[in-house]
Write a protein that holds these residues in place. Structure first.
Motif, PDB file in Angstrom:
ATOM      1  N   VAL A 133       0.873  -1.177   0.000  1.00 22.57           N
ATOM      2  CA  VAL A 133       0.000   0.000   0.000  1.00 22.57           C
ATOM      3  C   VAL A 133       0.911   1.228   0.000  1.00 22.57           C
ATOM      4  CG1 VAL A 133      -1.742   1.290   1.293  1.00 22.57           C
ATOM      5  CG2 VAL A 133      -1.786  -1.223   1.277  1.00 22.57           C
ATOM      6  N   GLY A 179      -2.858   8.165  -0.663  1.00 21.15           N
ATOM      7  CA  GLY A 179      -4.011   7.924   0.190  1.00 21.15           C
ATOM      8  C   GLY A 179      -4.029   8.990   1.258  1.00 21.15           C
ATOM      9  N   ARG A 207     -11.740   6.060   0.581  1.00 22.32           N
ATOM     10  CA  ARG A 207     -10.818   5.372   1.489  1.00 22.32           C
ATOM     11  C   ARG A 207     -11.461   4.126   2.084  1.00 22.32           C
ATOM     12  NH1 ARG A 207      -8.941  10.739   4.690  1.00 22.32           N
ATOM     13  NH2 ARG A 207      -8.058   9.306   6.231  1.00 22.32           N
ATOM     14  N   ALA A 208     -12.736   4.218   2.401  1.00 23.18           N
ATOM     15  CA  ALA A 208     -13.434   3.076   2.998  1.00 23.18           C
ATOM     16  C   ALA A 208     -13.493   1.904   2.023  1.00 23.18           C
ATOM     17  CB  ALA A 208     -14.851   3.492   3.413  1.00 23.18           C
ATOM     18  N   GLU A 246     -10.051   0.338   1.767  1.00 22.80           N
ATOM     19  CA  GLU A 246      -9.724  -0.500   2.930  1.00 22.80           C
ATOM     20  C   GLU A 246     -10.449  -1.843   2.848  1.00 22.80           C
ATOM     21  OE1 GLU A 246      -7.479  -0.029   5.185  1.00 22.80           O
ATOM     22  OE2 GLU A 246      -6.951   2.027   4.569  1.00 22.80           O
ATOM     23  N   LEU A 279      -8.660  -4.105   0.607  1.00 20.27           N
ATOM     24  CA  LEU A 279      -7.442  -4.662   1.209  1.00 20.27           C
ATOM     25  C   LEU A 279      -7.797  -5.887   2.048  1.00 20.27           C
ATOM     26  CD1 LEU A 279      -5.400  -1.523   2.413  1.00 20.27           C
ATOM     27  CD2 LEU A 279      -5.082  -2.902   0.334  1.00 20.27           C
ATOM     28  N   ASP A 280      -8.958  -5.821   2.747  1.00 16.65           N
ATOM     29  CA  ASP A 280      -9.391  -6.974   3.532  1.00 16.65           C
ATOM     30  C   ASP A 280      -9.638  -8.175   2.627  1.00 16.65           C
ATOM     31  OD1 ASP A 280      -9.174  -5.587   5.875  1.00 16.65           O
ATOM     32  OD2 ASP A 280     -11.292  -4.977   5.930  1.00 16.65           O
ATOM     33  N   GLU A 335       2.978  -1.939   4.003  1.00 19.57           N
ATOM     34  CA  GLU A 335       2.978  -0.529   3.608  1.00 19.57           C
ATOM     35  C   GLU A 335       4.339  -0.185   3.002  1.00 19.57           C
ATOM     36  OE1 GLU A 335       1.022   3.202   5.687  1.00 19.57           O
ATOM     37  OE2 GLU A 335       3.105   3.006   6.344  1.00 19.57           O
ATOM     38  N   SER A 383      -3.469   1.394  -4.598  1.00 22.80           N
ATOM     39  CA  SER A 383      -3.942   2.690  -4.098  1.00 22.80           C
ATOM     40  C   SER A 383      -5.344   2.911  -4.645  1.00 22.80           C
ATOM     41  CB  SER A 383      -3.028   3.820  -4.606  1.00 22.80           C
ATOM     42  OG  SER A 383      -3.325   4.117  -5.960  1.00 22.80           O
TER      43      SER A 383
END
Lengths: 496, 512, 99
Positions: free
Chosen positions: B268, B273, B282-283, B286, B289-290, B301, B409
């Motif tokens: 990341v 970001g 952003r939500a 994220e 990413l999960d 990161e 990103s």
């Protein structure tokens, strides 16, 4: 009317400095950056692709042969060949430049820091330092239509892009100093030497009259050789050897007049006029000449592998200056004789004649003597006469074997030049062979002696003085076909 | 009967192969859809019905004759108007090329034709690809199918909108600073900018030669991979074309579609970001990413400190190269010619008048900026320094790819904004590309796929970046994430949430 | 860093061969000044030891064989010319000179 200072007077008071930029069109099959043919007929715009027409979306790709030719030129001019170099864009708007930028090498030329030793007619040698040789592309051609036909009076122009993209190599000298009064000669000899090199290298037909080789001549004057360089002018596209000399002379005289008048020379481009031998003011260099060079993003850098460069170096033909030096030794000519041969354009002809079997001295005698006179009389180049080096060698062989004497040989040559065929054919057709059979000759000698008993008696008594009279009479009677030496021998035998 | 326009390119290709549908039917269905919805969307500048149907008929005949055809033969496609097409108008969204008919095909167009793909038409774009909203098209903006009051992204808003509005299953875009990925993000579609040199630039009307790259636009990752396989490969007419053969990207996408990313390290990028990125964007990021973690990927990161100078470097390099690339538009050989209103008619003045009248405000702005950056005395400070920043960005990427196999990103900091919101503020407009620009400066490949909706109900793009020449990683990771997202959404893609566009009532009539 | 005023814009527009109205010139001066201030940071980022990158992917020696290819048909290229005559592109009178 421009005032001029007498050339000798100008040179006596000012030191001229030359700088010469020569553009040579390479003789590749295709253009610099695209596969359009580099040779074309009369039809305008017949040799263009999207690339050479600068159409949206088109991209350049470098011609590998053009790079090889550029390296050949660089090596022949004793330059270093760049380990890596690039193309850049020179941005300016002009209708014959299809992309409105010229793709050229800017700060990274393929060849740099060389020199060329230039021999003047009297044998003096000047070393001209070469700053760089770089690759670029040619522009299209504008034809001005309407009005007076000159640019300013034209109503419009027609543009043909056949020439756009032809590969060019531009060779730029460092300032050429210390030439003094010989500036015009040096300029001419330098461009002439380059032309010979291009031809020897096989990189260009290098015909000045066709614009294959174009010279821009920079000239400035300064008070003394110690003074800083003066303001220069650049006389563009001077396209014959004679014009180069004249342009330099004119600019020396003109700039001297400007300086004498207490004015400064304007940094500008100038045009040379063949008819008057003068130059006229062109474009003034100004701040507007902002070409915004930057590396050409559509082309990748060139890094000529060293092995390739060495391979090219090893394959270079013998260059003109070295060849002359070698031939002087091989042929036993004096420096002066060799210079005359070169100036007469007879070097290749003599070399071929020698290769065909003639002795170097004999070959020179023919080409620089009888044939040079003939060429001069008819106003043609030696090479354009209707006689080949093979003919000359054959002719000399006839002389050497005694089948013809000098006088007959000239008649044979006359026949060859008149298109009657090879020397052997002329000899046969004209019946020019030396009479070598003693029988018929003795008959003539006996008859002659019988006609001139007094003289015969004198010779018989040991007075050889009048021998010439008898020989002359015999020769006359045989229409020159007798060998004079043999006649003498036979006369002596008869009267002993 | 199935609505052929709703199929993915891969599905459609399968049905064409099986003989279930013909290319003429599929092509006509898309032409009908264009006729029905393109009035308000305005994704197309030129529609090419006749030639598209002729190509389709030819493919159908060859298939009927048992000929061995390309995998995508018969699948129609839209092409961004910056790509030259022989005998078909190509304008690059500019008045200066109004009505220009190129005498040659771009290499990628030759490849589309060789594959038997009917070209439906040419898509709208910001003039000469300068913009992030299509508001700079000389022919009026394209509207976002999600909300006709919002921008579809740019410069390739037309290609993205055409795919999002089911007017074409596939489209060609070009990406100089994000012009494929940012429109994909704001329209809920997939877009890929390949490694610089992966797709030939021959026949792309150049914006910035060292940044431009053509690539696929589609609704699925596999479809983009299939199209990349068609248009990629070495081209001797482009000196910057990659010399080596490319692997099959479709295979990479199919491998990724299993949803397994075990052992893959995902980096990341800290600098892409946080501040300036919309909370809903952003939500969604994220959440993705999960999904990647769940797929077995290791998320780490990474930091790319020089990215802070990327935008500045980009807005020097792009205008500089553009100012030179666009010099050829002068009214002498092709395109518009305008004479000055008064005074003598000289070549010089006609050029200036033509360019004054033919270029829009953003093009003029960038040409003048580029002329400034290249001009004597400024070169080192501007263009020269920007090229050095490029080196620093490449070094940042090199270090980041030591720690991660791909970098991720959000594709754009915001969802689609409203028309007019940024058009008068060039710097605000330029900030849209902050996350996409570094890839162009470094020449690396990037993909955007829809990761869901923001809190404003508009789609969000998720960007995957890979090292140069490792485009297959984009497809593997992108396809894996796509599979996980689809599964989480019960099998429906992001576009399923888009409102249905109003259609003209008699679509069949309108198309004829 | 220097600022861009209307005179500078006019000089650049002349160099770029674009006619601008006085309003456009003023507008661009304002826009460009903001942009130039924003991008000027690049000169502070990289030191002298950082080499420039002109091409994103390093390739060298991409050369073409010297073999003649296909040329464009004359009618195709002239069909798109604003004006043509005698197989050539007709352009307005040229006042400047070749460079």
């Amino acid at each position: 009317m421009t005032t001029l200072v007498d050339y000798d007077d100008a040179i006596a008071r000012f030191d001229p400095v030359l700088g010469i930029e020569v553009h040579v069109e390479l003789g590749t099959a295709t253009k610099m950056f695209d596969d359009a043919p580099a040779h074309f007929g009369a039809q305008p715009n017949s040799a263009v692709t999207p690339v050479s027409l600068g159409l949206p979306g088109a991209l350049p790709v470098v011609n590998g042969t053009a790079v090889e030719y550029a390296i050949r030129i660089g090596l022949a001019l004793n330059c270093q060949i760049a380990e890596t170099c690039r193309f850049a864009r020179k941005n300016y708007f002009y209708p014959d430049v299809p992309k409105n930028f010229q793709t050229s090498q800017y700060d990274e030329p393929i060849a740099f820091e060389g020199y060329l030793d230039v021999e003047l007619e009297d044998g003096e040698v000047f070393r001209v330092e070469i700053e760089r040789a770089h690759m670029e592309e040619d522009a299209g051609k504008n034809t001005h239509v309407g009005g007076s036909g000159r640019i300013h009076g034209a109503e419009y122009s027609l543009v043909d892009y056949n020439r756009a993209g032809i590969p060019l190599v531009e060779i730029v000298t460092k300032p050429i100093t210390g030439v003094g009064a010989r500036a015009p000669e040096v300029a001419r000899a330098y461009v002439s030497a380059l032309r010979d090199i291009f031809r020897t290298l096989g990189v260009s037909e290098a015909r000045m009259e066709r614009g294959n080789v174009r010279a821009d001549v920079n000239l400035s004057l300064r008070a003394t050789p110690d003074a800083p360089l003066g303001t220069r002018t650049e006389t563009k596209n001077v396209n014959s050897f004679r014009s180069i000399e004249r342009a330099v002379r004119y600019e020396v005289s003109r700039q001297a007049a400007v300086l004498d008048a207490g004015q400064s020379v304007v940094q500008e481009t100038r045009h040379f006029h063949e008819d008057t031998g003068s130059t006229s003011s062109g474009r003034v260099k100004s701040d507007a000449d902002d070409y915004r060079y930057f590396p050409e993003p559509d082309l990748v850098p060139l890094a000529p592998p060293r092995e390739w460069v060495e391979e090219i170096r090893a394959s270079l033909p013998e260059l003109p200056a070295l060849r002359r030096r070698r031939l002087v030794t091989e042929w036993g000519y004096s420096e002066e004789e060799m210079r005359d041969v070169v100036n007469a354009g007879a070097l290749d002809l003599i070399e071929a004649t020698v290769a065909a079997g003639a002795a170097p001295a004999a070959a020179r005698k023919w080409w620089m003597g009888e044939l040079s006179r003939t060429a001069k009389t008819s106003g043609v180049e030696l090479a354009d006469l209707d006689v080949t080096p093979q003919h000359v060698a054959e002719l000399q062989a006839l002389v050497d074997s005694g089948r013809v004497n000098d006088k007959l040989a000239r008649q044979v040559l006359e026949g060859v030049l008149a298109g009657e065929g090879a020397p052997e054919d002329v000899v046969t057709a004209r019946g020019l062979e030396v009479v070598s059979d003693d029988g018929p000759l003795l008959e003539v000698i006996d008859a002659t002696l019988a006609e001139q008993p007094d003289i015969a008696e004198k010779i018989r008594s040991g007075n050889l003085g009048p021998m010439g009279v008898i020989i002359g009479a015999v020769m006359k009677a045989t229409r020159g076909q007798a060998d004079a030496g043999r006649v003498r021998e036979l006369v002596q035998e008869r009267l002993s | 009967m199935t609505d052929l326009t709703r199929l993915t390119a891969a599905d459609l290709a399968e049905r064409l192969r099986s003989g279930e549908v013909t290319s003429v039917e599929a092509t006509q269905a898309h032409l009908d859809r264009i006729a029905a919805v393109d009035g308000p969307v305005h994704a197309f500048l030129h529609i090419n019905s006749e030639e598209a149907l002729a190509t389709a008929a030819d493919v159908d005949a060859r298939r009927a004759a048992g000929e061995d055809l390309h995998e995508l033969a018969g699948v129609p496609i839209a092409v961004k108007d910056v790509v030259v097409t022989k005998d078909q108008v190509t304008t690059a969204g500019s008045k200066i090329l109004d009505g220009w008919i190129p005498p040659y095909d771009a290499t990628l167009v030759e490849k589309l034709r060789a594959a038997g793909m009917p070209i439906l038409g040419k898509t709208n774009m910001d003039e000469f690809a300068m913009g992030s909203s299509t508001e700079h098209s000389a022919y009026g903006p394209t509207r976002n199918p999600w909300d006709l009051d919002r921008i579809p992204g740019g410069s390739g808003g037309g290609s993205a909108a055409a795919v999002a509005a089911y007017e074409a299953p596939l489209a060609i875009g070009t990406d100089t600073g994000g012009s494929i990925r940012q429109p994909a993000a704001v329209t809920g579609t997939v877009g890929v900018k390949p490694t610089y040199g992966s797709v030939s630039r021959y026949g792309l009307i150049a914006l910035a030669s060292s940044l431009d790259q053509a690539g696929p636009c589609s609704r699925t990752v596999l479809d983009s991979a299939l199209l990349h396989d068609v248009i990629g490969g070495h081209d001797p007419r482009d000196s910057t074309s990659l010399p080596e053969p490319a692997p099959s990207y479709a295979d990479a996408a199919r491998a990724g579609a299993t949803g397994d990313l075990t052992g893959v390290r995902v980096g990341v990028v800290r600098e892409l970001g946080g501040e300036g990125y919309q909370p809903g964007v952003r939500a969604s990021f994220e959440a993705s990413l999960d999904h990647l973690r769940a797929a077995g990927a290791e998320v780490v990161e990474v930091s790319c400190p020089s990215f802070s100078a990327a935008l500045a470097a980009y807005y020097l390099i792009l205008p500089s190269e553009a100012s030179s690339n666009l010099a050829k538009f002068d009214g002498m050989r092709f395109g518009l010619r305008v004479e000055p209103a008064e005074g003598p008619v000289t070549a010089e003045r006609v050029m200036a008048a033509t360019r004054g009248a033919g270029f829009g405000p953003e093009v003029k702005r960038r040409i003048i900026l580029g002329t400034y950056a290249l001009s004597a005395g400024y070169y080192d400070a501007y263009y020269g320094s920007a090229q050095k920043v490029r080196t620093l960005i490449q070094r940042d990427f090199a270090a980041a790819f030591e720690a991660a196999d791909v970098l991720v990103s959000p594709t754009a900091p915001t969802t689609a904004f409203r028309f007019g919101e940024k058009v008068d503020d060039p710097m605000a407009m330029y900030l849209n590309d902050v996350a996409t620009i570094p890839a162009n400066l470094a020449g690396i490949p990037g993909l955007s796929l829809p990761s869901g909706l923001s809190d404003d109900g508009l789609p969000v793009g998720f960007q995957v970046l890979a090292p140069a020449r490792a485009d297959e990683r984009l497809y593997r990771v992108g396809a894996a994430l796509e599979t996980r997202l689809l599964a989480a959404a019960g099998g429906a893609g992001v576009l399923a949430d888009a409102p249905e566009l109003e259609t003209l009532t008699d679509t069949t009539e309108a198309a004829r | 860093m220097s600022t861009i005023n209307a005179d500078e814009v006019a000089r650049l527009a002349a160099l770029a061969r674009i006619d601008l109205t006085p309003e456009e010139t003023d507008r661009l001066a304002g826009d460009l000044d903001v942009i130039v201030q924003s991008v000027a940071t690049v000169s502070e980022v990289a030191g002298d030891d950082v080499p420039a990158t002109s091409h994103p992917i390093p390739l060298t020696n991409v050369l073409r064989d010297d073999v003649v290819g296909q040329t464009l048909p004359l009618e195709d290229i002239l069909a798109q010319a604003p004006q043509a005559e005698d197989g050539q592109f007709a352009v307005p009178q040229i006042l400047g000179e070749e460079q």
